[in-house]
Structure formats: structure tokens, C-alpha cells
Design a protein around this motif. Sequence first.
Motif, PDB file in Angstrom:
ATOM      1  N   TRP A 240     -28.637  -0.843  12.145  1.00  0.00           N
ATOM      2  CA  TRP A 240     -27.599  -0.932  11.116  1.00  0.00           C
ATOM      3  C   TRP A 240     -26.237  -0.529  11.654  1.00  0.00           C
ATOM      4  N   ALA A 241     -26.225   0.387  12.636  1.00  0.00           N
ATOM      5  CA  ALA A 241     -24.954   0.794  13.243  1.00  0.00           C
ATOM      6  C   ALA A 241     -24.329  -0.369  14.018  1.00  0.00           C
ATOM      7  N   LEU A 242     -25.158  -1.145  14.713  1.00  0.00           N
ATOM      8  CA  LEU A 242     -24.637  -2.304  15.437  1.00  0.00           C
ATOM      9  C   LEU A 242     -24.066  -3.342  14.478  1.00  0.00           C
ATOM     10  N   LEU A 243     -24.730  -3.517  13.355  1.00  0.00           N
ATOM     11  CA  LEU A 243     -24.224  -4.461  12.367  1.00  0.00           C
ATOM     12  C   LEU A 243     -22.902  -3.968  11.777  1.00  0.00           C
ATOM     13  N   ALA A 244     -22.823  -2.674  11.483  1.00  0.00           N
ATOM     14  CA  ALA A 244     -21.583  -2.110  10.928  1.00  0.00           C
ATOM     15  C   ALA A 244     -20.449  -2.204  11.937  1.00  0.00           C
ATOM     16  N   GLY A 245     -20.735  -1.908  13.191  1.00  0.00           N
ATOM     17  CA  GLY A 245     -19.708  -1.992  14.225  1.00  0.00           C
ATOM     18  C   GLY A 245     -19.217  -3.405  14.437  1.00  0.00           C
ATOM     19  N   PHE A 246     -20.142  -4.338  14.330  1.00  0.00           N
ATOM     20  CA  PHE A 246     -19.787  -5.758  14.446  1.00  0.00           C
ATOM     21  C   PHE A 246     -18.863  -6.183  13.309  1.00  0.00           C
ATOM     22  N   SER A 247     -19.203  -5.774  12.099  1.00  0.00           N
ATOM     23  CA  SER A 247     -18.396  -6.178  10.944  1.00  0.00           C
ATOM     24  C   SER A 247     -16.978  -5.592  10.998  1.00  0.00           C
ATOM     25  N   LYS A 248     -16.836  -4.428  11.665  1.00  0.00           N
ATOM     26  CA  LYS A 248     -15.527  -3.779  11.774  1.00  0.00           C
ATOM     27  C   LYS A 248     -14.825  -4.106  13.091  1.00  0.00           C
ATOM     28  N   LYS A 249     -15.483  -4.936  13.926  1.00  0.00           N
ATOM     29  CA  LYS A 249     -14.915  -5.357  15.221  1.00  0.00           C
ATOM     30  C   LYS A 249     -14.601  -4.143  16.125  1.00  0.00           C
ATOM     31  N   LEU A 250     -15.529  -3.206  16.176  1.00  0.00           N
ATOM     32  CA  LEU A 250     -15.347  -2.029  17.018  1.00  0.00           C
ATOM     33  C   LEU A 250     -15.765  -2.325  18.458  1.00  0.00           C
ATOM     34  N   ASP A 251     -15.283  -1.496  19.380  1.00  0.00           N
ATOM     35  CA  ASP A 251     -15.671  -1.630  20.790  1.00  0.00           C
ATOM     36  C   ASP A 251     -16.889  -0.773  21.111  1.00  0.00           C
ATOM     37  N   THR A 252     -17.024   0.338  20.418  1.00  0.00           N
ATOM     38  CA  THR A 252     -18.158   1.242  20.609  1.00  0.00           C
ATOM     39  C   THR A 252     -18.626   1.754  19.254  1.00  0.00           C
ATOM     40  N   ILE A 253     -19.830   2.349  19.268  1.00  0.00           N
ATOM     41  CA  ILE A 253     -20.370   2.977  18.058  1.00  0.00           C
ATOM     42  C   ILE A 253     -20.135   4.482  18.166  1.00  0.00           C
ATOM     43  N   ASN A 254     -19.331   5.013  17.263  1.00  0.00           N
ATOM     44  CA  ASN A 254     -19.022   6.437  17.310  1.00  0.00           C
ATOM     45  C   ASN A 254     -19.760   7.204  16.203  1.00  0.00           C
ATOM     46  N   LYS A 255     -19.511   8.482  16.165  1.00  0.00           N
ATOM     47  CA  LYS A 255     -20.180   9.356  15.205  1.00  0.00           C
ATOM     48  C   LYS A 255     -19.909   8.936  13.766  1.00  0.00           C
ATOM     49  N   ASP A 256     -18.676   8.525  13.469  1.00  0.00           N
ATOM     50  CA  ASP A 256     -18.324   8.137  12.099  1.00  0.00           C
ATOM     51  C   ASP A 256     -19.167   6.954  11.625  1.00  0.00           C
ATOM     52  N   VAL A 257     -19.376   6.001  12.517  1.00  0.00           N
ATOM     53  CA  VAL A 257     -20.195   4.836  12.150  1.00  0.00           C
ATOM     54  C   VAL A 257     -21.605   5.289  11.781  1.00  0.00           C
ATOM     55  N   ILE A 258     -22.165   6.175  12.598  1.00  0.00           N
ATOM     56  CA  ILE A 258     -23.527   6.654  12.341  1.00  0.00           C
ATOM     57  C   ILE A 258     -23.594   7.383  11.003  1.00  0.00           C
ATOM     58  N   GLU A 259     -22.635   8.249  10.755  1.00  0.00           N
ATOM     59  CA  GLU A 259     -22.651   9.013   9.499  1.00  0.00           C
ATOM     60  C   GLU A 259     -22.535   8.103   8.289  1.00  0.00           C
ATOM     61  N   ASN A 260     -21.701   7.065   8.387  1.00  0.00           N
ATOM     62  CA  ASN A 260     -21.562   6.122   7.274  1.00  0.00           C
ATOM     63  C   ASN A 260     -22.841   5.321   7.057  1.00  0.00           C
ATOM     64  N   VAL A 261     -23.454   4.899   8.169  1.00  0.00           N
ATOM     65  CA  VAL A 261     -24.706   4.141   8.072  1.00  0.00           C
ATOM     66  C   VAL A 261     -25.794   4.987   7.427  1.00  0.00           C
ATOM     67  N   VAL A 262     -25.870   6.234   7.839  1.00  0.00           N
ATOM     68  CA  VAL A 262     -26.895   7.130   7.296  1.00  0.00           C
ATOM     69  C   VAL A 262     -26.699   7.314   5.792  1.00  0.00           C
ATOM     70  N   LYS A 263     -25.467   7.463   5.346  1.00  0.00           N
ATOM     71  CA  LYS A 263     -25.195   7.613   3.909  1.00  0.00           C
ATOM     72  C   LYS A 263     -25.661   6.386   3.138  1.00  0.00           C
ATOM     73  N   GLU A 264     -25.456   5.209   3.717  1.00  0.00           N
ATOM     74  CA  GLU A 264     -25.856   3.970   3.047  1.00  0.00           C
ATOM     75  C   GLU A 264     -27.368   3.789   3.030  1.00  0.00           C
ATOM     76  N   MET A 265     -28.047   4.389   4.006  1.00  0.00           N
ATOM     77  CA  MET A 265     -29.505   4.234   4.087  1.00  0.00           C
ATOM     78  C   MET A 265     -30.242   5.164   3.135  1.00  0.00           C
ATOM     79  N   VAL A 266     -29.580   6.237   2.725  1.00  0.00           N
ATOM     80  CA  VAL A 266     -30.247   7.215   1.843  1.00  0.00           C
ATOM     81  C   VAL A 266     -30.466   6.629   0.461  1.00  0.00           C
TER      82      VAL A 266
END
Length: 266
Positions: A240-266
Motif C-alpha cells: 500500500w505504501a508503494l501505491l500511495a507513493g506512486f499516486s503522489k509521484k514521490l521518489d522514495t517512501i518515507n516515514k510519513d507515507v508509512i504512517e498515513n498508510v497504517v492509519k488507512e489500514m486500521v
Amino acid sequence: MYKSYWGVNVKPFENTLDIKMFYASPMHEEALMRMLYVISERQGAAMLTGDYGSGKTILTRILATQLNSNQNKFVFITNPQLTSIEMIKEIARQVAVVDKLPTEKSDLLNILREVFKRNIEIGRNTVVVVDDAQLVKDNETLEELRLLLSLQPSDKFYVTLVLVGQTELREKINRIPQLKQRLAMQYHLDALTEQETGEYILHRLKVAGRTDPLFTNLAIKAIFDQTRGVPREINNVCNWALLAGFSKKLDTINKDVIENVVKEMV
């Protein structure tokens, strides 16, 4: 959807039994070595336990690929909730070359005894793997599996039984001392450490075709904190982090992406 964006040939964090993606932690290597020993030396029975998503099932598939198929016949029981007679019949179906299987248990056992004996005579081990064995309905089924080990005429077993399951399988086996005494090996898979979690992520990305860093160190720590090092949970978060990073056109996956993904998964 995101493969070309991240420079991978396949999705690296699918929860499938893809042997190529297998990350051999020291713990998994130890479990594999012990099971190989039990089978090659015809020691009788082994029990592999671990929490949900710890890599038990894929380890048994790795086990089958590392042993010569001409010298080892594997039987995989993927529905542990079969009745005792259904279990024996399923094992017979996978090992016996007959037009029609009998319905009586005694006849099925006679067929298995002959097949196991013939396999031994030609130098072939018979290995019965029961996955999710903690879900076996009753002790009668486990007792029938134990009786398969009694078909041997000497100090070497005709068949090797490998019971694979979650932690509660140990409690179930402890209540059947006759079966527990037959276990030549008991091994428990713990979750990955934080360092192993990072190595696991890098390994799967590399197999998928990407060698450049993708997850930051803080992102990996956040993944470990969230998943407690359980491979299946790591896959879920990373996917899900890779999908989120793709949608935001990021170069890397950082801590913020992970925290946001985790919130959405709960």
C-alpha cells in the motif's frame, strides 16, 4: 499499476507462495536445515510452528524444492479440517496409483503400507505435510496420522510426518503424549528483527528488479514498529505504501507515507 514507476518487473510485496521472493533469515535457514535432516534421516515426525504470516507454508514449499523429487514424494494436506478417514483417503489419493480407492479405512491403510514400503525399497522417502495443523478437528485425526508412523518394520520410518501450524498447535500436541514422543524436531518461527525487516524489504525489491534504495531508514523502522516483523504484515504495509507513493509521484517512501498508510489500514 505502479511497477514501471518504481522500476520493478513484478509486484514485490504480494502475499503469494512465490519461492523466488523467499527471504532466508537465519531463523528460517535453521528451520529448513532441521526439517531436511528429519526427512533425509527418516526420523519420523517434525513440528514447525509460528505466528500467522511468519513464513511457515512457503518454507515447506522450499523444503520440497531442495529435495530430489525422485527420492522424495511429498504429500501436502492443505485442508486440515478433514475427518480422520478423509485425511487417510487424501494421503492415499496423492501417493497411490489406483483406479478407485477403497472406502474402508483398513483397506486404505493397507494400500498406504504397500506404497510406503515400495517407496523405501526404491530409495524414496514419503513426506506428509499437514499445513495449518492447529485446525485439525479432533484428536482422532491426529491419532490416525501418528499411526502412519507405526507402519515401519524396523528402526527407520516408512513415512515422515511434518505438522505445520500456529502457536496453539504446540498445546494440541502436548495433549497427545504418544504423538509428541514421536516428534524428532520441534521448531518455532519468531517474527523478524528490525534489521531483518530491512533486509527482507531490500531482498524482495531486488528480486523484483530494483536495486536502488526505495524505503528510508525511518520508513523501515515505522514498518517494523507497525508489523512487529511479521512478513505477511510487512508485505501488506509495503504494498500500500508503494501505491500511495506512486499516486503522489514521490521518489522514495518515507516515514510519513508509512504512517498515513497504517492509519488507512486500521
